[in-house]
Design a protein around this motif. Structure first.
Motif, PDB file in Angstrom:
ATOM      1  N   LEU A   1      82.520 147.151  72.944  1.00 33.94           N
ATOM      2  CA  LEU A   1      83.129 146.741  71.671  1.00 33.94           C
ATOM      3  C   LEU A   1      83.647 147.951  70.893  1.00 33.94           C
ATOM      4  O   LEU A   1      83.109 149.016  70.983  1.00 33.94           O
ATOM      5  CB  LEU A   1      82.110 145.983  70.827  1.00 33.94           C
TER       6      LEU A   1
ATOM      7  N   ALA B   1      80.715 138.891  68.294  1.00 32.58           N
ATOM      8  CA  ALA B   1      80.171 140.100  68.924  1.00 32.58           C
ATOM      9  C   ALA B   1      80.522 141.348  68.117  1.00 32.58           C
ATOM     10  O   ALA B   1      79.728 142.277  68.030  1.00 32.58           O
ATOM     11  CB  ALA B   1      80.700 140.220  70.346  1.00 32.58           C
ATOM     12  N   ARG B   2      81.687 141.366  67.555  1.00 33.23           N
ATOM     13  CA  ARG B   2      82.145 142.555  66.822  1.00 33.23           C
ATOM     14  C   ARG B   2      81.724 142.500  65.343  1.00 33.23           C
ATOM     15  O   ARG B   2      81.257 143.470  64.782  1.00 33.23           O
ATOM     16  CB  ARG B   2      83.673 142.624  66.922  1.00 33.23           C
TER      17      ARG B   2
ATOM     18  N   ARG C   1      76.160 141.574  69.047  1.00 29.61           N
ATOM     19  CA  ARG C   1      76.352 141.252  70.466  1.00 29.61           C
ATOM     20  C   ARG C   1      75.230 140.351  70.967  1.00 29.61           C
ATOM     21  O   ARG C   1      75.359 139.674  71.985  1.00 29.61           O
ATOM     22  CB  ARG C   1      76.353 142.554  71.266  1.00 29.61           C
TER      23      ARG C   1
ATOM     24  N   GLY D   1      82.216 137.925  74.359  1.00 28.69           N
ATOM     25  CA  GLY D   1      81.802 139.322  74.141  1.00 28.69           C
ATOM     26  C   GLY D   1      80.326 139.473  73.785  1.00 28.69           C
ATOM     27  O   GLY D   1      79.794 140.569  73.793  1.00 28.69           O
ATOM     28  N   THR D   2      79.655 138.348  73.488  1.00 28.33           N
ATOM     29  CA  THR D   2      78.215 138.444  73.230  1.00 28.33           C
ATOM     30  C   THR D   2      77.464 138.369  74.560  1.00 28.33           C
ATOM     31  O   THR D   2      78.060 138.092  75.601  1.00 28.33           O
ATOM     32  CB  THR D   2      77.699 137.303  72.330  1.00 28.33           C
TER      33      THR D   2
END
Lengths: 365, 117
Positions: free
Chosen positions: A365, B9-10, B14, B56-57
């Motif tokens: 990220l 996630a961001r 996460r 994204g997590t």
């Protein structure tokens, strides 16, 4: 006087005496060397156990099942756990007899470690001997069992971390720790796939299990009981085995204890009207298929709780799911639901991820 | 309609956690009260679309998702239809979560009707 010590007779006698004395000393030295030869080649923990074997007075001796696998031999393992629990409740020191263990698997490691830590945390003596089988010995040493038993001071804490990162690692806490999944996932994916990957099913299962333990393990107070998680990765077989346990009341006792006002109150009657389950084994099947949730609440379960874990298995996000709670043993993968003759006070869940498990890419990220 | 993108996630974690703050870190309740409700309320007021990106997590416990979406109706009394009009979900990694979330919203809406919320 001088004449006596310098006389020829005395000198002869003295020389003979010294020779005999040396012989005696050498004989004793040899005896000691032989006696310690076996012991001196043992690891420190095992040597300590050999010494302690003569000092087990006052201990209640408890035999560990020869097949020490919660998955293969649940009846004996539950008997062992219940026996230990009774002594724990009455604060009696115990000596566990492990010499004759023929088989052990990772489902038993979490049981052994969690029980030992509970005894030590309560300052109740907990001791035992070593398995004769060297492979089993190695597994136990790798799990950190002996290291913790003999070298680590344990106090009543919320969090425990036992074992080394390379082999078997055991974690314990009371809250939901979603970050733990990340640490485990990096380790597992690197060892199994050789790269970082995301096991969504592993994370979902862990969060659901931790949350269930937090909310339902102790009916009178939330977050009261520890959950325990042991993780073992076999790089060779490309399998990670995860064993989760809490010593709460178990799924069925928890449901039975629901008070009026809870949506689960009277669940048995509502379920009986529609499905008429004969045993708890049938009920567990209904729970995992989401039928209990749907019937009692009138709503779709949408992956909540235990059905969510089964759903993860159905989607190949985890595999080889087993559940043992109260009087039920379930090999969910094989659709085998069995009633046990004895009751396990708690919930045990075992599952695996392997190189065929569906993963998502790890994104930075 | 303008789009406001929320990537969990961001913008949060996460490793999304349990339902309530008391249960552990990174809870749905924390996310909803500290960020999500305000973003959604503003988006409805300004006629914007909230794009929730679930990818994204490391994965979601279902209670987290139920709490952030169902809680908008249950706790903040946002209008069900307004939420649906202003919501877009991205979930490439776990496509089934979209249906789950729509069900959570529907259930919370039906419950609010029963309880007069």
């Amino acid at each position: 006087m001088k004449k006596f010590y310098s006389s020829a007779d005395y000198k002869q006698w003295n020389a003979r005496h010294a020779k005999q004395s040396l012989k005696k000393q050498l004989r004793f030295k040899k005896y000691l060397r032989n006696k310690n030869r076996h012991k001196n080649f043992l690891p420190e923990e095992e040597r300590k156990s050999t010494i302690n074997i003569h000092r087990d007075f006052g201990y209640v001796k408890i035999k560990v099942p020869n097949n020490f696998s919660f998955l293969e031999n649940p009846v004996e393992v539950i008997r062992f756990i219940t026996n230990l629990k009774n002594h724990f409740d009455t604060r009696r020191k115990v000596w566990i007899m492990m010499r004759n263990i023929q088989k052990i698997d990772y489902s038993a490691i979490v049981v052994l470690l969690s029980i030992m830590v509970r005894f030590k945390a309560r300052k109740i003596d907990f001791n035992g001997d070593f398995p004769k089988n060297h492979i089993i010995n190695k597994i136990l040493i790798a799990s950190g069992f002996f290291q913790t038993l003999y070298h680590v001071k344990i106090s009543e804490a919320d969090r425990y971390n036992i074992g080394s990162q390379n082999t078997i690692h055991t974690h314990a806490w009371k809250d939901v720790d979603s970050e733990l999944g990340g640490t485990i996932m990096i380790d597992i994916s690197n060892k199994i796939l050789g790269r970082k990957a995301v096991y969504k099913g592993l994370q979902r299962s862990l969060v659901e299990l931790m949350q269930n333990s937090y909310n339902h393990a102790e009916p009178t107070k939330e977050g009261e009981k520890h959950w325990w998680l042991s993780v073992n990765v076999s790089t060779k077989q490309k399998i990670a085995a995860l064993s989760f346990i809490d010593y709460g009341v178990g799924i069925f006792e928890s449901l039975n204890g629901k008070k009026p006002g809870s949506k689960w109150f009277n669940w048995k009657q509502i379920l009986a009207d529609l499905f008429n389950p004969a045993t708890n084994a049938d009920v567990l099947q209904l729970i995992l298929n989401g039928e209990l949730h749907k019937t009692v609440t009138g709503k779709n379960y949408r992956g909540k709780g235990l059905p969510g874990i089964k759903e993860a298995m159905d989607r190949n996000l985890i595999s080889n799911l087993h559940i043992i709670t109260n009087d039920v043993f379930a090999d969910v993968c094989a659709k085998k639901y069995v009633i046990l003759p004895n009751n396990f006070e708690g919930t045990f869940v075992y599952f695996e991820v392997n190189d065929q498990t569906v993963t998502a890419p790890w994104t930075e990220l | 309609m303008d789009r406001v993108i929320v990537k969990i996630a961001r913008d949060f974690s996460r490793t999304p956690g349990p339902r309530y703050i008391k249960e552990g870190k990174w809870s749905g309740e924390l996310f909803r009260t500290e960020k999500f409700f305000q973003i959604f309320a503003d988006a409805i007021a300004n006629n914007q679309t909230v794009v929730v990106d679930l990818d994204g997590t490391l994965g979601y416990g279902t209670s987290f998702l139920e709490e952030i979406f169902g809680g908008l109706i249950r706790e903040h009394h946002l209008d069900y239809n307004a939420i649906l009009q202003h919501l877009e979900i991205i979930s490439e990694e776990e496509p089934y979560l979209k249906d789950d979330i729509l069900t959570y919203l529907k259930d919370a809406h039906e419950e609010s009707l029963v309880h007069g919320g």
